[in-house]
Design a protein around this motif. Structure first.
Motif, short mmCIF file in Angstrom:
data_model
loop_
_atom_site.label_atom_id
_atom_site.label_comp_id
_atom_site.label_asym_id
_atom_site.label_seq_id
_atom_site.Cartn_x
_atom_site.Cartn_y
_atom_site.Cartn_z
N GLN A 85 -5.97 94.31 29.71
CA GLN A 85 -5.22 93.80 28.65
C GLN A 85 -4.41 93.05 28.74
OE1 GLN A 85 -4.24 97.68 25.96
NE2 GLN A 85 -5.70 96.57 24.71
N TYR B 105 -0.87 90.80 26.90
CA TYR B 105 -0.10 90.98 25.66
C TYR B 105 1.10 89.89 25.48
CZ TYR B 105 3.82 92.63 28.59
OH TYR B 105 4.69 92.49 29.62
N ILE C 18 -2.14 91.64 21.43
CA ILE C 18 -2.84 92.33 22.54
C ILE C 18 -4.39 92.11 22.66
CG2 ILE C 18 -3.26 94.54 23.62
CD1 ILE C 18 -0.76 95.74 22.13
N ASN D 39 -4.59 100.70 21.88
CA ASN D 39 -4.14 99.63 22.80
C ASN D 39 -3.29 100.65 24.04
OD1 ASN D 39 -5.39 97.45 22.00
ND2 ASN D 39 -3.93 97.13 20.51
#
Length: 351
Positions: A32, A34, A44, A122
């Motif tokens: 991930q 961001y 994200i 997330n």
């Protein structure tokens, strides 16, 4: 007449064999990225709440009669915190003010072949914007004994840009990159994403398999999907995809396929056994493998092996020796530094 007697018992303890656990994700390697404040992250990517990736706990056994092993129980952990689940199988733990990140997926014969954990939200805020881990602890019974088998899956979390292109190999079916019977097959699917959007325009694909320490193009395989059969895998196989957009390479990824039906296996015999190199130690891990029949620990036949050491993108770290079969192979600290972390080890027989 005897002077004394005693009643006891002989305890027969079954050998549990050697287990190889894996956490396989249907959406390929997870990560991930961001933007903004780690406490209030924005943009994200990929968005797990829409991607809904699932990790499956897959365990193969060295015992011929078992092949794939279904545990009696699987516990799940996020950053070493054991997950608890409500009646709807959704996690009840709170991480940095958020809850409900995971869903437990129990094994259901004929419907769901493995215990799984689905990610519903997330993880950037839950993990404090730092790399995180998901761990499984499976209890496997063998006769009157049981083993606890732990497997860890790492998820990188970094501050990034929303226009970065990522290439991954995801499962194109529900096999989770595992062949469980003879004449079985599974589908690998090459996917390119920019942010949360999948790229589809102008893409072409080139598929490779690792043969004798060298990536070799799989002739005629230029589609998004690659079907892998037992004939293409010797116990464990490595496959790579390169994705091009309008003729320009935009990325590549590597995926392991396991054939749990293969009657032969390799015992790697690493030294040290924990296969760990500490930074600054100038240490090594030396592999002295033997070829065995599944379920045995004695050498099936004398054999030399190809040792291929790679980083996460499939770049071979020992190009000078990967194509030469030998009795031992060595991972060095320099290889770990070149890979910026863990080194993937692939051992294949010469024959």
């Amino acid at each position: 007449m005897s002077l004394a007697s005693k009643v006891g018992q002989v305890v027969y303890q079954r050998k549990s064999g050697v287990y190889m656990p894996m956490l396989q994700c249907d959406k390929g390697d997870l990560y991930q990225e961001y933007q903004g404040d780690p406490q209030n992250p924005t943009n994200i990517t990929p968005d797990f709440s829409t991607l809904l990736p699932t990790l499956s706990n897959i365990i193969t056994s060295s015992r011929v009669a078992e092949g794939l092993v279904i545990p009696n129980l699987v516990k799940w952990f996020f950053n070493d915190t054991e997950l608890t689940f409500g009646s709807n199988n959704v996690s009840t733990n709170t991480f940095n003010g958020e809850t409900g990140h995971f869903k437990s997926l129990p094994y259901q014969k004929g419907t769901r072949n493995y215990y799984g954990l689905q990610i519903l939200k997330n993880l950037v805020k839950a993990a404090g914007a730092a790399p995180c881990t998901i761990k499984s602890e499976a209890t496997v019974a063998a006769g009157n004994t049981s083993d606890k088998i732990q497997t860890v899956y790492g998820i990188p979390i970094t501050e990034g840009t929303s226009n970065a292109i990522r290439v991954t190999i995801q499962a194109g079916d529900n096999k989770y990159f595992t062949l469980s019977t003879n004449n079985d097959s599974c589908i690998l699917q090459g996917v390119a994403r920019i942010g949360n959007d999948e790229l589809t325009s102008g893409l072409t694909y080139k598929w490779y398999s690792l043969v004798s320490g060298v990536w070799k193009v799989i002739s005629g395989q230029t589609a998004k999907n690659l079907t892998v059969t037992n004939d293409m895998v010797d116990s464990v196989g490595q496959f790579k995809v390169e994705i091009y957009q309008n003729g320009t390479l935009i990325g590549s990824d590597v995926q392991t396929v396991t054939d749990a039906s293969d009657p032969l296996d390799i015992i790697p015999n690493p030294n040290p056994e924990d296969e760990t190199i500490e930074e600054g130690s100038d240490g090594t891990v030396v592999y002295s493998p033997i070829l065995v029949k599944r379920g045995q620990t004695t050498k099936f036949k004398d054999m030399t092996f190809f040792f291929t050491f790679m980083d996460a993108a499939g770049v071979i770290l020992n190009p000078g020796t990967a194509e030469t079969a030998s009795a031992t192979g060595t991972v060095t600290e320099d290889m770990c530094q070149q890979a910026s972390g863990n080194v993937a080890v692939v051992i294949t027989t010469k024959e």
